[in-house]
Design an enzyme around this catalytic site. Structure first.
Site, PDB file in Angstrom:
ATOM      1  N   LYS A  74       0.772  -1.255   0.081  1.00  0.00           N
ATOM      2  CA  LYS A  74      -0.162   0.001   0.063  1.00  0.00           C
ATOM      3  C   LYS A  74       0.930   1.289  -0.085  1.00  0.00           C
ATOM      4  O   LYS A  74       1.936   1.182   0.696  1.00  0.00           O
ATOM      5  CB  LYS A  74      -0.866  -0.049   1.289  1.00  0.00           C
ATOM      6  CG  LYS A  74      -1.853   1.196   1.439  1.00  0.00           C
ATOM      7  CD  LYS A  74      -2.313   1.546   2.622  1.00  0.00           C
ATOM      8  CE  LYS A  74      -3.089   2.705   2.687  1.00  0.00           C
ATOM      9  NZ  LYS A  74      -2.458   3.893   2.161  1.00  0.00           N
ATOM     10  N   GLN A  95       6.617   4.459   3.838  1.00  0.00           N
ATOM     11  CA  GLN A  95       5.537   4.016   3.932  1.00  0.00           C
ATOM     12  C   GLN A  95       5.383   2.636   4.489  1.00  0.00           C
ATOM     13  O   GLN A  95       4.219   2.528   5.179  1.00  0.00           O
ATOM     14  CB  GLN A  95       4.779   3.748   2.387  1.00  0.00           C
ATOM     15  CG  GLN A  95       3.359   3.559   2.244  1.00  0.00           C
ATOM     16  CD  GLN A  95       2.624   4.687   2.717  1.00  0.00           C
ATOM     17  OE1 GLN A  95       2.887   5.607   2.315  1.00  0.00           O
ATOM     18  NE2 GLN A  95       1.414   4.434   3.276  1.00  0.00           N
ATOM     19  N   LYS A  98       4.753   4.071   8.239  1.00  0.00           N
ATOM     20  CA  LYS A  98       3.237   4.794   8.516  1.00  0.00           C
ATOM     21  C   LYS A  98       2.167   3.636   8.370  1.00  0.00           C
ATOM     22  O   LYS A  98       1.186   3.884   9.163  1.00  0.00           O
ATOM     23  CB  LYS A  98       2.690   5.619   6.966  1.00  0.00           C
ATOM     24  CG  LYS A  98       3.814   6.880   6.950  1.00  0.00           C
ATOM     25  CD  LYS A  98       3.913   7.670   5.856  1.00  0.00           C
ATOM     26  CE  LYS A  98       2.601   8.227   5.534  1.00  0.00           C
ATOM     27  NZ  LYS A  98       2.568   8.969   4.253  1.00  0.00           N
ATOM     28  N   LYS A 110       5.269   2.593  -3.107  1.00  0.00           N
ATOM     29  CA  LYS A 110       5.002   3.929  -3.657  1.00  0.00           C
ATOM     30  C   LYS A 110       5.188   3.970  -4.979  1.00  0.00           C
ATOM     31  O   LYS A 110       5.835   3.345  -5.797  1.00  0.00           O
ATOM     32  CB  LYS A 110       6.017   5.054  -3.024  1.00  0.00           C
ATOM     33  CG  LYS A 110       5.678   6.374  -3.251  1.00  0.00           C
ATOM     34  CD  LYS A 110       4.548   6.684  -2.188  1.00  0.00           C
ATOM     35  CE  LYS A 110       4.196   8.351  -2.077  1.00  0.00           C
ATOM     36  NZ  LYS A 110       3.196   8.600  -1.399  1.00  0.00           N
TER      37      LYS A 110
END
Length: 134
Positions: A74, A95, A98, A110
């Site tokens: 994701k 990411q 996160k 990404k």
């Protein structure tokens, strides 16, 4: 092993510097981090599209996918003329954290392009989305 370019490692190393004391106490975490630094997949490609005047334009597209041990990849997309593989690698790496800090069971990823959406019609940037999303 695939060699990691220095341009993509420097920003990662800087962002990891606060963790060095933790790695000193728990070297097993450093081993895990070493595996996370390199993406599982990094793809660079060209995207051809027609501008509003009917002229063919070509932009570069990038996609990185990091560890998917806790779930599918994701991450978002970034469109900016300065985008390159090093930037996308760094953002994909961030990411991972996160997603894990928000308890999302997903790996980091990404995508992006050096496409400049300013001044373009909506259809032009929407034409790039399916290519970058797949």
């Amino acid at each position: 092993a695939i060699p990691i370019s220095l341009s993509s490692v420097r920003p990662l190393r800087r962002s990891l510097s606060p963790w060095i004391p933790v790695f000193d106490v728990h070297p097993e975490y450093a081993d895990v981090m070493e595996r996370l630094i390199e993406p599982e997949r990094a793809i660079q490609f060209r995207v051809a599209w027609l501008d509003d005047k009917g002229k063919i334009q070509v932009n570069r597209g990038f996609r990185v996918q990091y560890n998917q041990a806790i779930g599918p990849y994701k991450g978002g997309l970034r469109f900016h003329p300065s985008v390159n593989m090093s930037i996308i690698k760094f953002l994909g790496f961030e990411q991972i954290f996160k997603n894990s800090l928000t308890t999302l069971p997903m790996g980091g990823a990404k995508g992006g392009s050096d496409f400049d959406a300013r001044g373009k019609s909506d259809g032009r940037d929407h034409a790039l989305l399916p290519v970058l999303h797949d």
